[in-house]
Design a protein around this motif. Structure first.
Motif, PDB file in Angstrom:
ATOM      1  N   ALA A   1      46.134 -64.957  25.838  1.00 14.17           N
ATOM      2  CA  ALA A   1      46.792 -65.722  26.899  1.00 14.17           C
ATOM      3  C   ALA A   1      45.825 -66.761  27.459  1.00 14.17           C
TER       4      ALA A   1
ATOM      5  N   PHE B   1      49.057 -57.738  28.862  1.00 17.21           N
ATOM      6  CA  PHE B   1      48.380 -58.785  29.625  1.00 17.21           C
ATOM      7  C   PHE B   1      48.228 -58.413  31.096  1.00 17.21           C
TER       8      PHE B   1
ATOM      9  N   PRO C   1      53.617 -62.998  30.555  1.00 14.44           N
ATOM     10  CA  PRO C   1      52.847 -63.806  29.608  1.00 14.44           C
ATOM     11  C   PRO C   1      53.620 -64.999  29.044  1.00 14.44           C
TER      12      PRO C   1
ATOM     13  N   PRO D   1      52.015 -60.496  21.405  1.00 13.81           N
ATOM     14  CA  PRO D   1      51.812 -60.890  22.797  1.00 13.81           C
ATOM     15  C   PRO D   1      52.822 -61.952  23.220  1.00 13.81           C
TER      16      PRO D   1
ATOM     17  N   THR E   1      44.732 -60.168  26.677  1.00 17.23           N
ATOM     18  CA  THR E   1      44.418 -61.076  27.783  1.00 17.23           C
ATOM     19  C   THR E   1      43.730 -62.332  27.257  1.00 17.23           C
TER      20      THR E   1
ATOM     21  N   HIS F   1      44.782 -57.760  33.008  1.00 11.34           N
ATOM     22  CA  HIS F   1      44.319 -58.991  33.643  1.00 11.34           C
ATOM     23  C   HIS F   1      43.981 -58.732  35.112  1.00 11.34           C
TER      24      HIS F   1
END
Lengths: 815, 342
Positions: free
Chosen positions: A219, A203, A454, A359, A216, A207
């Motif tokens: 999230a 992430f 995250p 994630p 990404t 990001h």
């Protein structure tokens, strides 16, 4: 001591309970969420499948590059045991710099305020590729240590004989492609898988760089929808590679403890390899640090941090510390599952690795959803700790498994033969040795947890300041001086933690090392003494003491009697000493080669020559009584007449020679007096007619029998002299008539069989019809007691010469 | 056993040390007798924190703030407020924009406030007193001063649609933050058909979509793009760092630029209603507007008394637009932008 102690059971149970509550339960809830939650948000989640191919290619590129870069450090790590102690933490150091910090540091070079950045930014043709490549490069620079770790384990487990043979026969390039690469295929594939799965869920760096990936977008999706169901639906495909890699990691990790590297394999790695490692450390750690430091131009942010933001650091340390404890508990629980509940072990391991690869946003959503189901508020600081623990328990588990080297396995075996339960052995033998690993894993989780984003972004409750979130926001607002200050403070905290942990290791080692070894030895050798009923022993003498001098021994393992009543004793110095019955040193035979290992079997033939099972050189060497080497036969292999690890030699009345071996062949081969192969019998296994580490042979010419000590099957196999199985003596156990690791045999003058039991620390006499006639000795250090007896010989007066390996002596007992 | 006790003790000492550090530093949590208020804040954390510290100092009320990140700007907190509708945790919502606040008000999540201090509120506000706007920002076109001469820099949305900007534009993800509201304002101002054409033309100009407004400015600064659509505060931040970025207001068809106020609202069912009102009044004070104008964000004050003091941040030609109408268009605008610009 036979049953697990209460604290051990409680610790294991607590670890597994934490695992059950934090990992499988939320995962199940999350993946059932699509069933419970109404469908919707399809338009918002439609971006994810579209990004799948791009994300997969990107992650694959990162993983391949990481494996390529990690190859040389992995080679260094896996082939240099002496340096491993400091090389392992050194290689792991770059992991402590969060990926988004690494990205930020490198991106400082591209800022228009730098010379290079000013040049590049005025040339879009350069700027765009540079910008796009930075985040990917950073990922590679972060993941190569992980790849190196796994490749290093591959090196450590590699078949050295194959490689060493190839060294003689092939050039380096040919050797790499034809030997090394095939041998390393699995660890390299595993390294690829781990890096791939983790990159796929990345992430922070992507990001910040404005790179859209599945990681990404997942999230973002939760932020957009607030719906666990939508996230779970969208994340289903992510679980597939995560499960596969988790499963693969579990499978691979089972082999990690098999063969630790030896210095003999690659004593002096080439300079170029160290140069590669130094270059990588520079790119992953030193240059980014230097970039941060040289760009620091204002100390005001430091004052602001100390005045306003230290609470964020403190709370982050607190949550990460609790996470560290939980992660260590989970990892410990997983190891315990491998001992207490083997059937559950794969599930526990794979689920922990799965949680590591998913994630962080998914982990957080799963936790909040689960807490919601049970009516528990997720608005608490400890929920962040739980989320961090779930994310990093896999790393703790990897460290735990890596730390389990073959010596620990050996200690487990030794503790086991002493009657200690696996749990007791873990608590009393392994725990004192593994505290550094426990603390190291704790420290690693604390450091990674401090900067995790995250999961933290979702779980962070109101009013709880957080270091990582503030740092990310500072990066977003381009408050460079504040960012740099925060990064340097972070590094300072890491250093303090490292120094603290290192100091603790040192203190613990100093205080517990000597006592620990003593306690472990006493525990191993003596803890069972009260539970067994030692047979009466009439101790006549004890020969030898610890040392390398004449008449001294370092872990003696083989013995036989010469015609004149003198003794031949082989020990781990590679010497075969000839000693009189009174203990006088008479002479020495030095084995020609000892680097690979020392012999474990010696037998005096009827003509008086000495046949030595030169175990680790896959041959039998024949010496004259005076010590002159006469001949040798056998070579490495599985074919007829070849050996893997020969253990003992015996002689039929007609001059035929029997040789037992283990290591994959686990059979007895028959040779003519001249060394010509005549046949073999037995195969590896525990069934009838199969052998598991046949460690000794004994011929009873009168009855036409060949006794084979089938050590790991805890029995004595009886064959006729043509190799036909006629029966067994004994079964697993400690009671009279039962056996634990019978390592040597000797035929007494009355036809009874004397068995040396390594596992029960005793001798046992069996009648020819298999009845136990008595046991002698028990575990311990006193005379009449034994510590890991390896061998025995007996003379015509029923005097037994027992090789008391753990006590570095030969005891003489009158039976 | 000796060793495990010893090692356990050492680990315990480490933990105690860490906990003690945390306990000493986290001075607030144990002070539970103190009055407190829970704030959900999508204004930039670095800008908001000094203001909150000032409120705490002035009133003695502890603020338990929950910030978001650029990853889910404003949207994440509004979703959380919706999720907590039945049992709100938050007392006050301080948003960096207005459109999502309006939608929350319509969904019945916000409580009315009609104090004397807001009777003749000079800025945008809800007719039922459910939210109040203050401290404006504006939408701008940021451009690289190294690669785009000021004379050629685009000054309007229409100018950005010219083909000469093809492959040179970057903007934030319209699903989040002020960019979503900006796109929705195109639908409200130009009408749906024309807004759709604008989006398609931007797509034809190969506009790049990045995570947030600050990332868009960073792309311009590092040469990855020449122009970006962003907010005033992001360009001010770039200029503070010495980056070669300047800005023109994003004029919509000559009618002016969209201004976006911060908004503050009290959550209906707020657990601490008295403290919530105190915080709301404080955030709407001249003092806060002054702090915001002086901050890195350089918001434009709505209090007339501050206009002269901060005239350098005055927005020359604000777009006359009904925020309620823009909020109406928001879901459709985000959906269409997502489909067209992907």
């Amino acid at each position: 001591m036979r049953s697990a102690s209460l604290p051990t059971v409680l610790t294991a149970a607590a670890g597994l309970a934490v695992w059950a509550v934090l990992i499988p339960l939320p995962l199940v809830v999350l993946y059932l969420a699509p069933v419970g939650d109404p469908a919707g948000h399809e338009s918002l989640s439609s971006e994810i499948p579209r990004l799948a191919l791009h994300s997969v290619l990107l992650a694959a590129g990162v993983a391949v590059s990481a494996v390529v870069l990690g190859y040389v450090p992995g080679q260094l790590l896996g082939s240099t045991a002496g340096r491993r102690k400091w090389l392992l933490p050194l290689i792991l150091m770059p992991l402590l710099l969060p990926r988004y910090v690494l990205y930020y540091a490198w991106s400082l070079l591209l800022m228009p305020t730098s010379t290079l950045g000013a040049y590049i930014s005025s040339r879009p043709a350069l700027a765009r590729p540079a910008g796009a490549a930075t985040s990917t490069m950073v990922m590679v620079l972060w993941y190569w240590p992980l790849a190196a770790l796994l490749i290093g384990q591959g090196w450590a487990s590699m078949d050295r004989q194959a490689r060493n043979a190839a060294k003689l026969e092939a050039g380096s390039v040919r050797r790499f492609f034809r030997i090394t690469l095939p041998l390393l295929t699995r660890p390299m594939a595993m390294a690829f898988g781990v890096c791939f799965a983790m990159s796929l869920s990345e992430f922070g760096a992507f990001h910040l760089a404005g790179v859209k990936t599945v990681g990404t977008e997942l999230a973002m999706l939760y932020q957009l929808t607030g719906s666990p169901g939508a996230v779970a639906r969208a994340a289903w495909p992510m679980a597939i590679p995560a499960v596969l890699v988790g499963f693969g990691l579990w499978r691979r990790s089972k082999d990690w403890s098999v063969n630790p590297p030896t210095d003999a394999d690659d004593a002096r790695p080439r300079f170029s390899r160290w140069a590669v490692l130094a270059g990588l450390m520079g790119l992953s750690l030193l240059i980014p640090l230097a970039l941060l430091i040289v760009n620091l131009s204002d100390l005001e942010p430091l004052r602001v941090f100390i005045k306003l933001h230290r609470d964020g650091l403190a709370w982050s340390l607190l949550t990460a510390s609790v996470a560290g404890v939980l992660a260590v508990m989970i990892a410990g629980g997983a190891l315990a599952a491998g001992r207490f509940a083997r059937w559950a072990s794969p599930f526990v391991h794979v689920s922990i690795f799965l949680a590591m690869f998913l994630p962080g946003s998914l982990t957080a959503v799963a936790l909040t959803k689960t807490m919601g189901l049970f009516g528990i508020s997720a608005d608490a600081w400890y929920v962040i700790s739980a989320g961090l623990a779930v994310r990093f328990a896999g790393l703790a588990l990897i460290l735990f498994r890596l730390a389990a080297d073959s010596r620990q396995r050996h200690l487990t075996e030794m503790a086991s033969v002493d009657g200690a339960s696996p749990a007791s052995a873990w608590l009393h033998v392994h725990l004192p040795r593994t505290w550094p690993t426990v603390l190291g894993a704790f420290g690693l989780v604390v450091m990674l947890g401090l900067t995790e984003l995250p999961a933290t972004m979702i779980l962070l409750p109101a009013g709880l300041p957080n270091f990582a979130q503030r740092l990310l926001n500072q990066m977003h607002y381009a408050r460079d001086q504040h960012v740099i200050t925060s990064c340097l403070i972070l590094i300072a905290v890491y250093l303090i933690l490292t120094v603290l942990l290192a100091a603790m290791f040192r203190t613990m080692r100093a205080r517990t090392g000597a006592v620990g070894l003593l306690c472990a030895a006493m525990f191993l050798a003596g803890c069972d003494s009260s539970s067994d009923s030692p047979g009466e022993v009439d101790v006549v003498d004890a020969i030898g003491r610890t040392g390398r001098g004449p008449g001294e021994f370092i872990y003696p393992r083989a013995i036989d009697l010469a015609d004149d009543g003198s003794l031949f004793v082989a020990d781990k110095t590679g010497r075969i000493q000839r000693i009189s019955q009174s203990g006088k040193f008479l002479g020495i035979i030095q084995m020609p080669l000892t680097e690979a290992g020392k012999p474990t079997g010696i037998s005096v033939c009827p003509e008086g020559n000495l046949y030595v099972a030169d175990t680790h050189y896959h041959r039998v060497v024949v010496f004259s009584p005076a010590g002159k080497m006469l001949r040798q036969f056998g070579r490495f292999g599985e074919d007829a007449g070849c050996f893997i690890y020969p253990t003992d030699v015996a002689f039929a009345p007609d001059g035929r020679i029997f040789v037992s071996e283990y290591g994959g062949n686990d059979r007895v081969s028959i040779f003519s007096r001249a060394g010509e192969f005549l046949g073999s019998f037995g195969s590896p296994g525990s069934g009838r007619g199969q052998l598991s580490r046949p460690s000794a042979l004994c011929v009873d010419a009168e009855r036409g029998r060949l006794y084979v000590a089938d050590a790991c099957n805890h029995r004595i196999a009886i064959y006729n002299l043509d190799g036909e199985l006629t029966g067994y003596i004994g079964s697993t156990g400690s009671e009279p008539g039962r056996l634990r690791y019978p390592y040597d045999l000797a035929l007494m003058s009355d036809g009874n069989l004397l068995v040396c039991e390594y596992g029960n620390n005793r001798l046992q006499v069996f009648s020819p019809d298999g009845r136990s006639l008595g046991t002698f000795g028990s575990a311990g250090r006193q005379l009449g007691q034994l510590a890991y007896p390896w061998a025995v010989a007996v003379d015509g007066k029923k005097r037994a010469y027992v090789v008391d390996a753990g006590n570095n002596r030969v005891q003489v007992w009158q039976l | 056993m000796i060793k495990s006790v010893t090692a356990g003790s050492v680990l315990a000492c480490l933990l105690i040390a860490l906990f003690s550090f945390a306990g000493l530093s986290c001075k607030s949590r144990s002070e539970q007798t103190r009055r407190q208020v829970v704030l959900y804040c999508s204004a930039d954390q670095a800008v908001a924190e000094p203001i909150i510290a000032e409120f705490e100092k002035q009133t003695g009320v502890k603020v338990l703030a929950r910030y978001d990140t650029e990853a889910g700007k404003t949207v994440g907190l509004t979703q959380l407020l919706r999720a907590q509708k039945a049992s709100p945790s938050a007392d006050v919502f301080w948003s960096s924009e207005v459109f999502h606040t309006i939608r929350l008000a319509r969904e019945g999540l916000l409580a009315s406030y009609h104090g004397d201090d807001v009777r003749d509120w000079p800025g945008p506000a809800d007719s039922q007193g459910r939210w109040y706007g203050f401290a404006l920002r504006a939408r701008v076109i940021g451009y690289s001063t190294k690669r785009v001469p000021a004379s050629e820099a685009p000054e309007s949305l229409e100018a950005l649609l010219e083909s000469k900007w093809k492959g040179r534009i970057v903007m934030a993800d319209p699903r989040f933050g002020t960019t979503g509201g900006d796109v929705a304002s195109w639908f409200a101002h130009y009408g749906g058909d024309r807004a759709e054409v604008i989006l398609k033309t931007l797509k034809a100009n190969e506009v790049r979509i990045v995570a947030g407004n600050s990332t868009a400015v960073r792309w311009v600064a590092t040469g990855q793009a020449d122009v970006c659509i962003t907010d005033t505060d992001d360009v001010y931040a770039a200029q503070r760092n010495g980056w070669p970025v300047a800005m023109n207001y994003l004029d919509q068809d000559g009618d002016g630029v969209l201004t976006i106020p911060n908004t503050v609202a009290i959550i209906k069912g707020s657990p601490h209603p008295e403290e919530a009102q105190e915080l709301l009044k404080f955030l709407l004070s001249e003092k806060v507007e002054r702090m915001l104008a002086r901050s890195d964000s350089h918001n434009t004050p709505i209090h007339a008394s501050l206009a002269a003091e901060f005239k350098q941040y005055a927005i020359p030609k604000p777009l006359e637009i009904d925020y309620e109408k823009v909020a109406d268009e928001l879901p459709n605008a985000i959906r269409q932008a997502g489909e067209i610009l992907r």
